[in-house]
Scaffold this active site. Structure first.
Site, PDB file in Angstrom:
ATOM      1  N   TYR A  11       0.820  -1.218   0.000  1.00  0.00           N
ATOM      2  CA  TYR A  11       0.000   0.000   0.000  1.00  0.00           C
ATOM      3  C   TYR A  11       0.857   1.273   0.000  1.00  0.00           C
ATOM      4  CZ  TYR A  11      -3.190   3.470   2.123  1.00  0.00           C
ATOM      5  OH  TYR A  11      -3.923   4.590   2.422  1.00  0.00           O
ATOM      6  N   SER A 124       6.457   3.361  13.202  1.00  0.00           N
ATOM      7  CA  SER A 124       5.039   3.596  13.457  1.00  0.00           C
ATOM      8  C   SER A 124       4.858   4.346  14.763  1.00  0.00           C
ATOM      9  CB  SER A 124       4.343   2.233  13.547  1.00  0.00           C
ATOM     10  OG  SER A 124       3.061   2.388  14.079  1.00  0.00           O
ATOM     11  N   TYR A 149       3.533  -6.706  17.223  1.00  0.00           N
ATOM     12  CA  TYR A 149       3.805  -5.851  16.057  1.00  0.00           C
ATOM     13  C   TYR A 149       4.535  -4.583  16.506  1.00  0.00           C
ATOM     14  CZ  TYR A 149       3.080  -2.277  12.516  1.00  0.00           C
ATOM     15  OH  TYR A 149       3.290  -1.251  11.624  1.00  0.00           O
ATOM     16  N   LYS A 153       8.542  -3.213  15.778  1.00  0.00           N
ATOM     17  CA  LYS A 153       8.984  -1.912  15.251  1.00  0.00           C
ATOM     18  C   LYS A 153       9.968  -1.267  16.220  1.00  0.00           C
ATOM     19  CE  LYS A 153       6.776  -1.795  11.419  1.00  0.00           C
ATOM     20  NZ  LYS A 153       7.475  -1.778  10.144  1.00  0.00           N
TER      21      LYS A 153
HETATM   22  P1  NAD Z   1       1.559  -3.664   3.049  1.00  0.00           P
HETATM   23  O1  NAD Z   1       1.311  -5.001   3.651  1.00  0.00           O
HETATM   24  O2  NAD Z   1       0.582  -3.162   2.049  1.00  0.00           O
HETATM   25  O3  NAD Z   1       3.003  -3.633   2.391  1.00  0.00           O
HETATM   26  C1  NAD Z   1       4.085  -4.400   2.878  1.00  0.00           C
HETATM   27  C2  NAD Z   1       4.667  -5.134   1.694  1.00  0.00           C
HETATM   28  O4  NAD Z   1       5.780  -5.903   2.137  1.00  0.00           O
HETATM   29  C3  NAD Z   1       3.684  -6.116   1.042  1.00  0.00           C
HETATM   30  O5  NAD Z   1       3.650  -5.854  -0.346  1.00  0.00           O
HETATM   31  C4  NAD Z   1       4.237  -7.508   1.354  1.00  0.00           C
HETATM   32  O6  NAD Z   1       3.980  -8.424   0.307  1.00  0.00           O
HETATM   33  C5  NAD Z   1       5.720  -7.193   1.527  1.00  0.00           C
HETATM   34  N1  NAD Z   1       6.436  -8.101   2.435  1.00  0.00           N
HETATM   35  C6  NAD Z   1       6.059  -8.512   3.673  1.00  0.00           C
HETATM   36  N2  NAD Z   1       7.025  -9.293   4.217  1.00  0.00           N
HETATM   37  C7  NAD Z   1       8.022  -9.361   3.306  1.00  0.00           C
HETATM   38  C8  NAD Z   1       9.294 -10.019   3.281  1.00  0.00           C
HETATM   39  N3  NAD Z   1       9.716 -10.738   4.318  1.00  0.00           N
HETATM   40  N4  NAD Z   1      10.068  -9.857   2.185  1.00  0.00           N
HETATM   41  C9  NAD Z   1       9.637  -9.138   1.121  1.00  0.00           C
HETATM   42  N5  NAD Z   1       8.452  -8.497   1.097  1.00  0.00           N
HETATM   43  C10 NAD Z   1       7.663  -8.615   2.168  1.00  0.00           C
HETATM   44  O7  NAD Z   1       1.724  -2.622   4.258  1.00  0.00           O
HETATM   45  P2  NAD Z   1       1.793  -1.028   4.227  1.00  0.00           P
HETATM   46  O8  NAD Z   1       0.570  -0.498   4.859  1.00  0.00           O
HETATM   47  O9  NAD Z   1       2.185  -0.543   2.882  1.00  0.00           O
HETATM   48  O10 NAD Z   1       2.970  -0.810   5.261  1.00  0.00           O
HETATM   49  C11 NAD Z   1       4.320  -0.653   4.846  1.00  0.00           C
HETATM   50  C12 NAD Z   1       5.189  -0.528   6.077  1.00  0.00           C
HETATM   51  O11 NAD Z   1       4.741   0.572   6.868  1.00  0.00           O
HETATM   52  C13 NAD Z   1       5.158  -1.745   7.000  1.00  0.00           C
HETATM   53  O12 NAD Z   1       6.439  -1.977   7.500  1.00  0.00           O
HETATM   54  C14 NAD Z   1       4.212  -1.328   8.097  1.00  0.00           C
HETATM   55  O13 NAD Z   1       4.472  -1.976   9.318  1.00  0.00           O
HETATM   56  C15 NAD Z   1       4.518   0.172   8.201  1.00  0.00           C
HETATM   57  N6  NAD Z   1       3.396   0.934   8.762  1.00  0.00           N
HETATM   58  C16 NAD Z   1       2.155   0.830   8.215  1.00  0.00           C
HETATM   59  C17 NAD Z   1       1.096   1.522   8.791  1.00  0.00           C
HETATM   60  C18 NAD Z   1      -0.297   1.387   8.209  1.00  0.00           C
HETATM   61  O14 NAD Z   1      -1.258   1.690   8.934  1.00  0.00           O
HETATM   62  N7  NAD Z   1      -0.476   0.987   6.972  1.00  0.00           N
HETATM   63  C19 NAD Z   1       1.308   2.344   9.894  1.00  0.00           C
HETATM   64  C20 NAD Z   1       2.593   2.449  10.408  1.00  0.00           C
HETATM   65  C21 NAD Z   1       3.651   1.741   9.837  1.00  0.00           C
END
Ligand code: NAD
Ligand code: UDP
Length: 339
Positions: A11, A124, A149, A153
């Protein structure tokens, strides 16, 4: 400039890739597709005219990472890859620590071998736990996390800080996201959760499109103006732009750089329901329910440091966040999956 984007099919990563390309930076994506669809690549191409280079693979796979670094002149890494569902992390702690913590340290080790020492990490606001006061500044206490989770982080933040103090030639940027929502304004890209969404906005969007009956509002007895939880929702395009600002301003300066990425404004669950109802032109059905375990009453960012040091601030309103989410959801009722 070439930037390795781990989790770039997800995302936040996919929206950031669009902005990177538009800024003249070449993203090279690695993603294991555990939570993403390959269709994302053609959506990025439709928006930018360029299809980024993509390798399907895992950040825990050292041999794979070494080969990607060996084949490209990569200058910096933005590390999005990881697992992010709070409830799932309680049920599967080992998977979360392996993916998020081990994955980040394997990546850092491969970066060091390749001589790439500029890393932007997706952290986060969860590292702040339940804050004593709002707005939350980067100096607010961290570590009182409430689930695996959040702890994963926090552990990565600690490990990367230790790395910087041991090897001061690194540029390590910890970006603490508040609540990312919204979609590309074209309606071409957005959030596509698998299964039942955990987060508020995708859930509301699925109620509005008829995939779910009603929203359960978790808690209406918090000490907040309307009793529902208050969060700092930030448009994913603002968040994407925050990464470009970080790369350009501090990505080449050695140091441990820590920034909140939020708007500095709090909205309640009912504020979001009302804004979404206005965006989609119909009331979003909801029911008031008990609190969700582990939730906090309110949380929003101080944005002063990012404004001052990165020259970045979020510009998009809650009305734009909901309108863009609705545009994406109504154009893609089943997300990236074909109907
Ligand atoms: P998302 O799940 O859409 O994207 C994460 C991507 O990483 C996915 O495409 C998944 O296929 C890939 N992935 C997961 N494990 C993997 C691995 N071991 N090797 C290779 N690829 C891998 O999530 P997002 O919402 O885009 O979040 C991105 C980052 O931001 C994450 O680290 C998440 O923890 C952090 N984050 C997200 C939010 C939120 O609310 N969306 C808030 C704070 C932090
Ligand atoms: N929330 C809700 N119903 C849902 C999902 C979330 O009422 O189905 C509330 C949740 O209690 C919190 C806010 O919406 O007050 C944001 O929750 P989300 O899971 O999106 O993000 P969090 O801030 O927990 O990371």
């Amino acid at each position: 400039m070439k930037v390795l984007v781990t989790g770039g099919m997800g995302y936040i990563g996919s929206h950031t890739c669009v902005r990177l390309i538009e800024s003249g930076i070449e993203p090279i994506i690695i993603d294991n597709l555990s939570n993403a669809k390959v269709e994302v690549l053609s959506r990025i191409e439709a928006l930018t005219g360029q299809q980024p280079l993509f390798y399907q693979g895992d950040v825990r796979d050292e041999v794979f990472l070494d080969s990607v670094f060996a084949n490209h002149n990569i200058q910096a890494v933005i590390h999005f890859a990881g697992l992010k569902a709070v409830g799932e992390s309680v049920a599967k702690p080992l998977e979360y620590y392996d993916n998020n913590v081990n994955g980040s340290f394997v990546l850092a080790r491969c970066m060091r071998k390749a001589g790439v020492k500029s890393l932007v990490f997706s952290s986060s606001a969860t590292v702040y736990g339940d804050p004593d006061t709002v707005p939350i500044t980067e100096a607010s206490p961290t570590g009182a996390t409430t689930n695996p989770y959040g702890r994963s982080k926090y552990m990565v933040e600690q490990g990367l800080s230790d790395l910087f103090f041991a090897e001061g030639d690194w540029s390590i940027t910890l970006l603490r996201y508040f609540n990312p929502v919204g979609a590309h304004p074209s309606g071409t890209m957005g959030e596509d959760p698998q299964g039942i969404p955990n987060n508020l906005m995708p859930f509301i969007a699925q109620v509005a499109i008829g995939r779910r009956e009603y929203l359960s509002v978790f808690g209406h007895d918090y000490p907040t103006p309307d009793g529902t939880g208050v969060r700092d929702y930030i448009h994913v395009m603002d968040l994407a732009e925050g990464h470009i600002a970080a790369l350009k301003t501090v990505g080449e300066q050695s140091g441990l750089h820590i920034y909140n990425l939020g708007t500095g404004k709090g909205s309640s669950v009912l504020d979001m329901v009302e804004a979404f109802s206005a965006a989609c032109g119909q009331p979003v059905r909801y029911e008031l329910c008990p609190r969700r375990p582990g939730d906090i009453a309110e949380c929003w960012a101080s944005t002063a440091k990012a404004e001052r040091e990165l020259g970045w601030q979020a510009t998009r309103s809650v009305a734009e966040m909901t309108a863009d989410t609705w545009h994406w959801q109504s154009k893609n009722p089943q997300g990236y999956s074909p109907e």
